[in-house]
Design a protein around this motif. Structure first.
Motif, PDB file in Angstrom:
ATOM      1  N   LEU A   1       6.996  -4.802 -16.662  1.00 16.64           N
ATOM      2  CA  LEU A   1       6.457  -3.692 -15.559  1.00 16.64           C
ATOM      3  C   LEU A   1       6.764  -4.026 -14.412  1.00 16.64           C
ATOM      4  CD1 LEU A   1       3.345  -3.017 -18.010  1.00 16.64           C
ATOM      5  CD2 LEU A   1       4.914  -1.247 -17.546  1.00 16.64           C
ATOM      6  N   ASN A   2       6.224  -5.312 -13.986  1.00 15.51           N
ATOM      7  CA  ASN A   2       6.667  -5.734 -12.520  1.00 15.51           C
ATOM      8  C   ASN A   2       8.211  -5.461 -12.181  1.00 15.51           C
ATOM      9  OD1 ASN A   2       3.914  -6.521 -12.211  1.00 15.51           O
ATOM     10  ND2 ASN A   2       4.249  -8.509 -12.676  1.00 15.51           N
ATOM     11  N   ASN A   3       8.926  -5.838 -12.939  1.00 18.81           N
ATOM     12  CA  ASN A   3      10.219  -5.456 -12.789  1.00 18.81           C
ATOM     13  C   ASN A   3      10.436  -4.207 -12.650  1.00 18.81           C
ATOM     14  OD1 ASN A   3      10.931  -8.412 -12.726  1.00 18.81           O
ATOM     15  ND2 ASN A   3      11.728  -8.335 -14.750  1.00 18.81           N
ATOM     16  N   ALA A   4      10.162  -3.226 -13.411  1.00 18.14           N
ATOM     17  CA  ALA A   4      10.188  -1.758 -13.335  1.00 18.14           C
ATOM     18  C   ALA A   4       9.704  -1.252 -11.929  1.00 18.14           C
ATOM     19  CB  ALA A   4       9.643  -1.142 -14.566  1.00 18.14           C
ATOM     20  N   PHE A   5       8.545  -1.739 -11.602  1.00 22.11           N
ATOM     21  CA  PHE A   5       7.890  -0.937 -10.566  1.00 22.11           C
ATOM     22  C   PHE A   5       8.558  -1.546  -9.000  1.00 22.11           C
ATOM     23  CE2 PHE A   5       3.982  -0.655 -13.002  1.00 22.11           C
ATOM     24  CZ  PHE A   5       4.133   0.824 -12.905  1.00 22.11           C
ATOM     25  N   TYR A   6       9.109  -2.862  -9.329  1.00 17.54           N
ATOM     26  CA  TYR A   6       9.741  -3.455  -8.160  1.00 17.54           C
ATOM     27  C   TYR A   6      11.198  -2.629  -8.054  1.00 17.54           C
ATOM     28  CZ  TYR A   6      12.743  -6.813  -5.663  1.00 17.54           C
ATOM     29  OH  TYR A   6      13.303  -7.263  -4.501  1.00 17.54           O
ATOM     30  N   ALA A   7      11.813  -2.183  -9.213  1.00 20.81           N
ATOM     31  CA  ALA A   7      13.171  -1.547  -9.119  1.00 20.81           C
ATOM     32  C   ALA A   7      13.053  -0.202  -8.369  1.00 20.81           C
ATOM     33  CB  ALA A   7      13.835  -1.673 -10.374  1.00 20.81           C
TER      34      ALA A   7
ATOM     35  N   ASP B   1      16.201  11.930   0.209  1.00 18.77           N
ATOM     36  CA  ASP B   1      15.122  12.951  -0.181  1.00 18.77           C
ATOM     37  C   ASP B   1      15.375  13.457  -1.679  1.00 18.77           C
ATOM     38  OD1 ASP B   1      13.953  12.499   2.262  1.00 18.77           O
ATOM     39  OD2 ASP B   1      14.546  14.420   3.244  1.00 18.77           O
ATOM     40  N   GLY B   2      14.412  13.534  -2.301  1.00 18.85           N
ATOM     41  CA  GLY B   2      14.758  14.057  -3.546  1.00 18.85           C
ATOM     42  C   GLY B   2      14.471  13.013  -4.804  1.00 18.85           C
ATOM     43  N   TYR B   3      14.435  11.671  -4.476  1.00 15.89           N
ATOM     44  CA  TYR B   3      14.392  10.731  -5.349  1.00 15.89           C
ATOM     45  C   TYR B   3      12.704  10.482  -5.746  1.00 15.89           C
ATOM     46  CZ  TYR B   3      13.714   6.095  -7.351  1.00 15.89           C
ATOM     47  OH  TYR B   3      13.349   5.087  -8.211  1.00 15.89           O
ATOM     48  N   ALA B   4      12.475  10.528  -7.001  1.00 18.22           N
ATOM     49  CA  ALA B   4      11.258  10.483  -7.492  1.00 18.22           C
ATOM     50  C   ALA B   4      10.918   9.080  -8.341  1.00 18.22           C
ATOM     51  CB  ALA B   4      10.694  11.592  -8.362  1.00 18.22           C
ATOM     52  N   PRO B   5      10.432   7.967  -7.845  1.00 21.88           N
ATOM     53  CA  PRO B   5      10.328   6.619  -8.786  1.00 21.88           C
ATOM     54  C   PRO B   5       9.574   7.136  -9.883  1.00 21.88           C
ATOM     55  CG  PRO B   5       9.640   6.649  -6.276  1.00 21.88           C
ATOM     56  CD  PRO B   5       9.912   8.077  -6.550  1.00 21.88           C
ATOM     57  N   THR B   6      10.213   6.825 -11.015  1.00 27.50           N
ATOM     58  CA  THR B   6       9.331   6.952 -12.201  1.00 27.50           C
ATOM     59  C   THR B   6       9.507   5.918 -13.083  1.00 27.50           C
ATOM     60  OG1 THR B   6       9.958   9.253 -11.935  1.00 27.50           O
ATOM     61  CG2 THR B   6       9.281   8.570 -14.157  1.00 27.50           C
TER      62      THR B   6
ATOM     63  N   ASP C   1      12.750   2.670 -16.319  1.00 26.57           N
ATOM     64  CA  ASP C   1      12.592   2.958 -14.929  1.00 26.57           C
ATOM     65  C   ASP C   1      13.877   3.628 -14.640  1.00 26.57           C
ATOM     66  OD1 ASP C   1      14.174   0.851 -13.335  1.00 26.57           O
ATOM     67  OD2 ASP C   1      13.182  -0.139 -14.658  1.00 26.57           O
ATOM     68  N   ASN C   2      13.834   4.422 -13.475  1.00 26.20           N
ATOM     69  CA  ASN C   2      14.966   5.024 -12.503  1.00 26.20           C
ATOM     70  C   ASN C   2      15.225   4.180 -11.438  1.00 26.20           C
ATOM     71  OD1 ASN C   2      12.865   6.046 -11.369  1.00 26.20           O
ATOM     72  ND2 ASN C   2      13.592   8.019 -11.391  1.00 26.20           N
TER      73      ASN C   2
ATOM     74  N   PRO D   1       0.635  -1.234  -0.011  1.00 25.37           N
ATOM     75  CA  PRO D   1       0.070   0.081   0.013  1.00 25.37           C
ATOM     76  C   PRO D   1       0.678   1.213  -0.069  1.00 25.37           C
ATOM     77  CG  PRO D   1      -0.961  -1.665   1.612  1.00 25.37           C
ATOM     78  CD  PRO D   1       0.307  -2.064   1.153  1.00 25.37           C
ATOM     79  N   ASP D   2       2.102   1.212   0.460  1.00 27.81           N
ATOM     80  CA  ASP D   2       2.905   2.380   0.662  1.00 27.81           C
ATOM     81  C   ASP D   2       3.714   2.648  -0.935  1.00 27.81           C
ATOM     82  OD1 ASP D   2       2.462   2.784   3.116  1.00 27.81           O
ATOM     83  OD2 ASP D   2       4.156   1.477   3.921  1.00 27.81           O
ATOM     84  N   PHE D   3       3.501   1.634  -1.891  1.00 27.27           N
ATOM     85  CA  PHE D   3       4.228   1.815  -3.087  1.00 27.27           C
ATOM     86  C   PHE D   3       3.567   2.910  -3.860  1.00 27.27           C
ATOM     87  CE2 PHE D   3       3.650   1.167  -7.724  1.00 27.27           C
ATOM     88  CZ  PHE D   3       5.066   1.196  -8.249  1.00 27.27           C
ATOM     89  N   ASN D   4       4.394   3.851  -4.375  1.00 33.58           N
ATOM     90  CA  ASN D   4       3.932   4.928  -5.412  1.00 33.58           C
ATOM     91  C   ASN D   4       5.062   5.145  -6.333  1.00 33.58           C
ATOM     92  OD1 ASN D   4       2.253   6.802  -6.210  1.00 33.58           O
ATOM     93  ND2 ASN D   4       2.624   8.197  -4.826  1.00 33.58           N
ATOM     94  N   SER D   5       4.614   5.533  -7.730  1.00 32.21           N
ATOM     95  CA  SER D   5       5.547   5.805  -8.779  1.00 32.21           C
ATOM     96  C   SER D   5       4.739   6.479  -9.900  1.00 32.21           C
ATOM     97  CB  SER D   5       5.950   4.546  -9.315  1.00 32.21           C
ATOM     98  OG  SER D   5       6.885   4.831 -10.560  1.00 32.21           O
ATOM     99  N   SER D   6       5.377   7.567 -10.244  1.00 37.37           N
ATOM    100  CA  SER D   6       5.151   8.414 -11.498  1.00 37.37           C
ATOM    101  C   SER D   6       5.263   7.510 -12.642  1.00 37.37           C
ATOM    102  CB  SER D   6       5.843   9.650 -11.472  1.00 37.37           C
ATOM    103  OG  SER D   6       5.773  10.528 -10.396  1.00 37.37           O
ATOM    104  N   ILE D   7       4.327   7.766 -13.536  1.00 30.28           N
ATOM    105  CA  ILE D   7       4.279   7.054 -14.917  1.00 30.28           C
ATOM    106  C   ILE D   7       4.189   7.967 -16.031  1.00 30.28           C
ATOM    107  CG2 ILE D   7       3.072   4.932 -16.257  1.00 30.28           C
ATOM    108  CD1 ILE D   7       1.736   4.174 -13.703  1.00 30.28           C
ATOM    109  N   GLU D   8       5.203   8.030 -16.585  1.00 31.74           N
ATOM    110  CA  GLU D   8       5.335   8.920 -18.013  1.00 31.74           C
ATOM    111  C   GLU D   8       4.890   8.029 -19.135  1.00 31.74           C
ATOM    112  OE1 GLU D   8       9.420  10.229 -17.817  1.00 31.74           O
ATOM    113  OE2 GLU D   8       8.875  11.466 -16.409  1.00 31.74           O
ATOM    114  N   LYS D   9       4.082   8.264 -19.879  1.00 38.60           N
ATOM    115  CA  LYS D   9       3.489   7.757 -21.030  1.00 38.60           C
ATOM    116  C   LYS D   9       3.827   8.419 -22.376  1.00 38.60           C
ATOM    117  CE  LYS D   9      -0.182   5.816 -18.163  1.00 38.60           C
ATOM    118  NZ  LYS D   9      -1.820   5.872 -17.863  1.00 38.60           N
TER     119      LYS D   9
END
Length: 346
Positions: free
Chosen positions: A269-275, A285-290, A308-309, A237-245
C-alpha cells in the motif's frame, strides 16, 4: 617478530630454500653467525622450505636430522611438494576464516538492515495510527463532553421538580437518560476502535514470533488501507488519492500471522500511494490518483490484490523488484528491503 639470525628467518625473507647437509661446514652460506638452537643439540642436516602461495610467503616448513647428509634429492623433493600443498592449505584456511568473518559481518548487517526496514515501516504505520486514532479519540472527547452537559441538565431537572410526582417528570428524565445511554455506547464503540488501532501497532512491532490466528481478511485489509493512507497524509499533507474497495463477503477468516501479513500489506500500500503521489506531482490536468484493493475467495484460499494507476514499473526492472536492496526510489526514500521481506513472508 622474526629473529634475523635464524635460518627460518633467512628462508622467509629470501623466499628461498635452505639445504644444509653438514651444518658446521655449510651454515655460513646463509648466516655469518652460528646461533645455537633455542633448545637441544645442533642438528647436522637441515632443510627449510618457504611456504609460498600466489607470490606470498605465509610461513616456513623445516626438516632436521642429527646425521650428516641425511637428505637425498628424493627427500628434498618430498619436502618441497609438502611445502607447496601446505601453503595452499594454509592460504585456504586463512581465506575460509576471512570468508567466515565476512559472512558473519554480512549476517549482522543484514539483521540490522532488516530491523531498520521493520522500524521504517513501523514508523510509517505509527504516523498513520497517530492520524487515524484522532477520529475515535475526538468522538470519545465530544460524546464525553455532551454527556457531562446532559448530566448537569439531569441534575437541574431533578432539583427543579423536587415537589412534583415522578410520573409528572418521567418523560423529560427518560429522554435525558436515553441520550446518556446512547453517548455511553458511542464512547464504548470508539474506545474499542482506538484500542484496536493500538493493538495493531503493537502486533506489527513484535517481530516474527507472532502466533497464527484466524483473522478476518477484509477487516485486516481495511485497517491497513486506512493506516497506510493516513500515514501518507501525515508525511505529505497535500497527498490525496481515491481508494476503490471491492471486498468479497465470502473471504471470511484465514489462519495467518496477522502482523506478518500486515507488513506485506503496508509495504504494498505504501508503494501504491507513493506511486500515485509521484505521478500526481507531474501529471497533467485530468489525472485522478487511484489505488484499488480487493479480496476474493478462491478454491485455494483468499486472494488479496492491490493496484494503482501511478508511475508504474518499467519492464526492464520487474525481474529485480524482489531483490534485497533494489529500489527505484531516490536515495533516502527507500531501503529496497520492503518487497524482499514481503516475498519472504509470503
Amino acid at each position: 617478530d622474526l629473529d634475523d639470525d635464524r635460518l627460518a628467518t633467512w628462508c622467509y625473507h629470501n623466499r628461498d630454500e635452505v639445504v644444509i647437509q653438514d651444518y658446521p661446514a655449510e651454515h655460513q652460506k646463509y648466516l655469518q653467525a652460528d646461533q645455537p638452537p633455542v633448545s637441544g643439540d645442533t642438528p647436522e642436516s637441515v632443510l627449510y622450505m618457504p611456504l609460498t602461495h600466489k607470490d606470498r610467503v605465509i610461513g616456513v616448513i623445516s626438516a632436521q636430522s642429527f646425521t650428516k647428509n641425511a637428505y637425498s634429492d628424493y627427500h628434498i623433493n618430498i619436502l618441497r611438494n609438502l611445502a607447496t600443498y601446505t601453503a595452499i592449505a594454509l592460504d585456504n584456511a586463512e581465506a575460509y576464516q576471512r570468508l567466515n568473518k565476512t559472512l558473519e559481518d554480512l549476517q549482522a548487517a543484514q539483521t540490522r538492515l532488516v530491523q531498520s526496514e521493520k522500524m521504517a515501516s513501523l514508523g510509517q504505520l505509527t504516523a498513520g495510527i497517530a492520524h487515524e486514532i484522532k477520529n475515535p479519540l475526538n468522538f470519545v472527547n465530544n460524546f464525553a463532553a455532551v454527556s457531562a452537559e446532559l448530566t448537569e441538565e439531569l441534575v437541574e431537572e431533578i432539583d427543579k421538580n423536587m415537589d412534583k410526582q415522578l410520573a409528572e417528570v418521567a418523560e423529560e428524565l427518560r429522554e435525558i437518560l436515553s441520550d446518556l445511554k446512547i453517548n455511553a455506547e458511542m464512547i464504548n464503540e470508539h474506545g474499542k476502535r482506538a484500542d484496536g488501532i493500538v493493538r495493531s501497532m503493537l502486533q506489527h512491532s513484535r517481530g516474527d514470533s507472532g502466533e497464527r490466528t484466524a483473522t478476518d481478511v477484509n477487516a485486516l485489509l481495511e485497517e491497513y488501507v486506512n493506516l497506510a493512507y493516513h500515514g501518507m497524509r501525515a508525511a505529505d499533507p497535500d497527498f490525496n488519492s481515491s481508494i476503490e474497495k471491492d471486498y468479497d463477503e465470502a473471504a471470511g477468516e484465514v489462519t495467518m500471522v496477522p502482523q506478518d501479513i500486515g507488513r506485506v500489506l503496508i509495504n504494498l500500500l505504501n508503494n501504491a500511494f507513493y506511486a500515485v503521489n509521484e505521478r500526481a506531482k507531474g501529471a497533467q490536468d485530468g489525472y485522478a490518483p487511484t489505488v484499488s484493493v480487493h479480496t476474493k475467495r478462491t478454491t485455494d484460499g483468499v486472494e488479496i490484490g492491490v493496484r494503482d494507476n501511478g508511475t508504474g514499473i518499467p519492464d526492464s526492472v520487474k525481474a529485480k523488484i524482489f531483490e534485497p536492496f533494489y529500489t527505484t526510489k531516490p536515495t533516502g526514500s527507500g531501503t529496497g528491503l520492503g518487497l524482499s521481506m514481503s516475498y519472504d513472508i509470503i
